[in-house]
Every structure is written in C-alpha cells, then in structure tokens.
Design a protein around this motif. Structure first.
Motif, mmCIF file in Angstrom:
data_model
loop_
_atom_site.group_PDB
_atom_site.id
_atom_site.type_symbol
_atom_site.label_atom_id
_atom_site.label_comp_id
_atom_site.label_asym_id
_atom_site.label_seq_id
_atom_site.Cartn_x
_atom_site.Cartn_y
_atom_site.Cartn_z
ATOM 1 N N GLU A 181 6.252 35.704 20.824
ATOM 2 C CA GLU A 181 7.157 36.828 20.174
ATOM 3 C C GLU A 181 8.023 37.325 20.817
ATOM 4 N N GLY B 115 4.186 35.077 13.525
ATOM 5 C CA GLY B 115 2.907 35.740 13.619
ATOM 6 C C GLY B 115 1.789 35.213 12.916
ATOM 7 N N GLN C 122 0.587 36.892 9.092
ATOM 8 C CA GLN C 122 1.253 38.077 8.815
ATOM 9 C C GLN C 122 2.403 37.939 9.835
ATOM 10 N N ASP D 218 9.355 38.036 13.940
ATOM 11 C CA ASP D 218 9.681 37.698 12.618
ATOM 12 C C ASP D 218 10.446 38.859 11.850
ATOM 13 N N ASN E 174 4.908 38.766 12.636
ATOM 14 C CA ASN E 174 4.915 39.648 13.828
ATOM 15 C C ASN E 174 6.535 40.240 14.335
ATOM 16 N N SER F 275 0.689 33.668 22.090
ATOM 17 C CA SER F 275 1.349 34.253 21.095
ATOM 18 C C SER F 275 2.260 35.429 21.538
ATOM 19 N N ARG F 276 1.796 36.056 22.457
ATOM 20 C CA ARG F 276 2.680 37.387 22.958
ATOM 21 C C ARG F 276 3.625 36.908 23.521
ATOM 22 N N LYS G 119 5.527 50.480 17.896
ATOM 23 C CA LYS G 119 4.311 49.311 17.572
ATOM 24 C C LYS G 119 3.271 49.965 18.845
ATOM 25 N N LEU H 102 -4.221 42.198 18.996
ATOM 26 C CA LEU H 102 -3.031 42.006 18.243
ATOM 27 C C LEU H 102 -2.417 40.588 18.407
ATOM 28 N N TYR H 103 -2.624 40.170 19.492
ATOM 29 C CA TYR H 103 -2.247 38.612 20.098
ATOM 30 C C TYR H 103 -3.297 37.787 20.179
#
Length: 378
Positions: A232, A327, A330, A335, A332, A228-229, A173, A222-223
C-alpha cells in the motif's frame, strides 16, 4: 405526568358522551371531585356563590355533549403536545448520541487538483461528510489566513489544520481505526520538515506521511495479508511521485487539448469573468509550454500518452487477476490515491484515450461505485 392527565381528560370525555347518564343534572357526577375541593366561594369570578351555582345548576340543553367534546378536545390536544415533546426530546437525544465523537470537516481545494481529488476520494469512500471551499487559484484569498499556501487543506472542527493530501489521508485513517486518539495527537506522528530542493526552492515535507499509525493488533486487522502494508505504501508513493506527473503533459499535450483542459478548469473552478477569460487563453498557452518542460524534466517519451498507458497498465498488472482492488475485496489507500489522481482527467481527451487503450476500465468502474456508495463507511 402530563400524558397521564391528558389520558384522564380523554377518558372522562368518552364516559360523558357514551354513558346513559349524559342527561341534565347527572353530567357533573362524572367529573372527578378531587379537583373541586375548597370553598364554594369564588374569587374574582362575579361574586360569592357563583362557583356553587355553576357546579350544581341544571345545564342548558345539549350541554352534556358539549362538555364531553370539550374534555375530549382538551385531552387530545394535551396528549398530542406531550407526544410531540417526547418525540422531539428523543430525537435530540439520538442526535446527540450520533454526533458525539463526530468531527466537522472543511476541505479547501481546487476541484481539478489531483491531490485534492485524492482526499475527496478518501472522504467519499469512508462516508465522511465534509464541506468544500473552492479556492480562487489566482488570489487564493480563501486561504489567506493560512501560512501554508497550498491545497488541499483540511480543517477539523474549525480549529485543527491538516496539510498535504497524504498526511490528511493517513491521519484520518488512523483516527477512524484508533478511536482513542484525537486528531492533534495523531498529527504529532507526522512532523513537518522544511528543506531546499535542487532548484533552490524551499519545500515542506512530512515524515511518515504514508503510514497509518496503528497498534500491532489494529494493524493486523487492517493489513491481514503479508506485506500488504508495504505494498500500500509503495503504490501510494508511486501515485505521488510518478503518476501525478503524467497528468499535465497529457492534458496539455496539444494546443487544442490545453484549451479544452482550461475550459474545464475555468468552468469547475472559482474564477471571476475576467480571470476566467485570461486563465482559459493565457493559462492554456502557458501550460502547453510548461507541459513540454515537464516532459523533459521527467524524461517522458515524445508521445506522452505511452507513458500514461504504461503506468496505468503497470498498476492493473500489480493488482492481478485474482483481486478486485489492490486492497483485495475492498479498496485500500493506494486504490483511493490512484483513482483520485486519474479522476481529474474525466471529460478530457486524455481520459478517453486511457480508458480505450489500457486495461484500467473495470477497476476504475469498481472504484467509482465504491466511492459513490460509501462502501468504506465504518
């Protein structure tokens, strides 16, 4: 240049066939004289004077049309070969442009391993082509060249080796987002650490393995959502530390389920005839016993299905009703990790029970579609 000559030949041929001067004695007046300069003497063609006789003698009956057709045929063949060469050259240039910067990936795996399934989910979602080498779980001769004796192993361009499913996913990634970094450079961000666990066994761990190594600007893209990071990373860790440990106790819950599971493992894995027979019956018996030990080690309930149901429903509740995936719109990396782990139960009773008795079905179907359609392809 070749194309121009071919077109010239074709033009001359058409002029010969269509003009009124296609009569004996006049056909050669259409031939460009620039190619006929030089001595009228022929060399090695039957003696002196042959060339002049050939050029100026009256042609045979119908010769003008034959010559015109010859020019057309020659011009057509020349033009075809020129176009064919140009197209091939163009395709080669385009292929070179497309392949520039691409990497060749080879995944060494057991198909029914949840950690290998996580990596495949990531590769499929991002549309990264890869080759698979199915490893014999008994002899493991396919990875005898490696000092790291577990799967998955991902080889990049046949030279760089990535170990551990979470390192593989985080490293790739990072590579996809940060175009300027090479795989070897990225791997330095995930140093290998060896230690001894509480059972006295040496284990290998990797620092930072749940982190995608990005600049601040790349991370903000990305976040985009706050925290959100962290979310994840939390759920990726949860998939490795908790969810994956619920698989074996559930698929080997009874002797019948253990046999069905090993029948699937033997069918999908790489076993010889004798190995497959032993694996199915001896392995099923062994794993039935081991599953009971795992149940005690991880403090699971007597009915291990309830722990599976709770874990899956906790996951769905964390996503919430307003998001399609953890995510957002979409998937992440969390997921993909959870989907990869759960997917190894497909075709078994545990999977059917989970789909029927939890709220995971709609999320799971969306994940299935997203990976099959390579929706994360960059």
């Amino acid at each position: 240049m070749a194309a121009a000559c071919a077109r010239k030949l074709s033009k001359v041929g058409w002029q010969i066939l269509e003009s009124q001067s296609c009569r004996p004695g006049k056909v050669f007046s259409l031939v460009p004289r620039s190619s006929l300069h030089g001595s009228s003497r022929a060399y090695g063609t039957g003696g002196s004077g042959f060339r002049s006789k050939l050029l100026f003698a009256p042609p045979l009956h119908g010769g003008s049309r034959i010559l015109g057709c010859a020019f057309l045929l020659g011009g057509g063949i020349g033009l075809y070969q020129t176009i064919k060469f140009s197209v091939q050259q163009h395709l080669a240039e385009e292929k070179s442009k497309v392949s520039e910067g691409e990497i060749k990936l080879t995944l060494y795996q057991y198909k029914t391993c949840p950690f290998c399934s996580k990596v495949r989910a990531f590769l499929d979602f991002h549309g990264l082509p890869y080759d698979i080498v199915e490893v014999n779980p008994v002899m493991r001769k396919e990875i005898k060249w490696s000092t790291y004796r577990k799967v998955p192993i991902l080889m990049v361009n046949g030279e760089v080796q990535l170990n551990d499913s979470s390192v593989i996913i985080s490293g790739l990634k990072t590579y996809l987002i940060s175009k300027g970094k090479t795989i070897p450079e990225i791997l330095t961000c995930y140093p290998e650490m060896k230690s001894t666990n509480d059972r006295g066994k040496e284990v290998t761990e990797y620092n930072n393995k749940y982190w995608v190594m990005l600049t601040e600007a790349e991370a903000s893209l990305l976040y985009p959502e706050k925290d959100s990071r962290k979310e994840e990373i939390k759920w990726r860790r949860w998939a490795d530390d908790w969810l994956v440990h619920l698989i074996s106790p559930n698929v080997y819950r009874t002797t019948g389920e253990a046999l069905a599971s090993f029948d699937y493992i033997v069918r999908e894995g790489k076993f010889g005839t004798f190995e497959g027979f032993c694996a199915k019956y001896v392995g099923a018996s062994a794993m039935y016993v081991i599953s009971k030990m795992l149940k005690r080690r991880h403090n699971l309930q007597d009915d291990v299905r309830q722990d599976l149901y709770k874990a899956v429903n906790d996951w769905v509740a964390a996503i919430g009703k307003k998001r399609k995936f953890m995510g957002g719109n979409q998937p992440n990396l969390s997921d993909l990790a959870v989907f990869g782990v759960l997917r190894v139960m497909e075709g078994l009773q545990a999977f059917d029970d989970m789909m029927e008795n939890t709220k995971v079905k709609f999320w799971y179907k969306r994940m299935e579609k997203a990976t099959q359609n390579h929706e994360g392809k960059i």
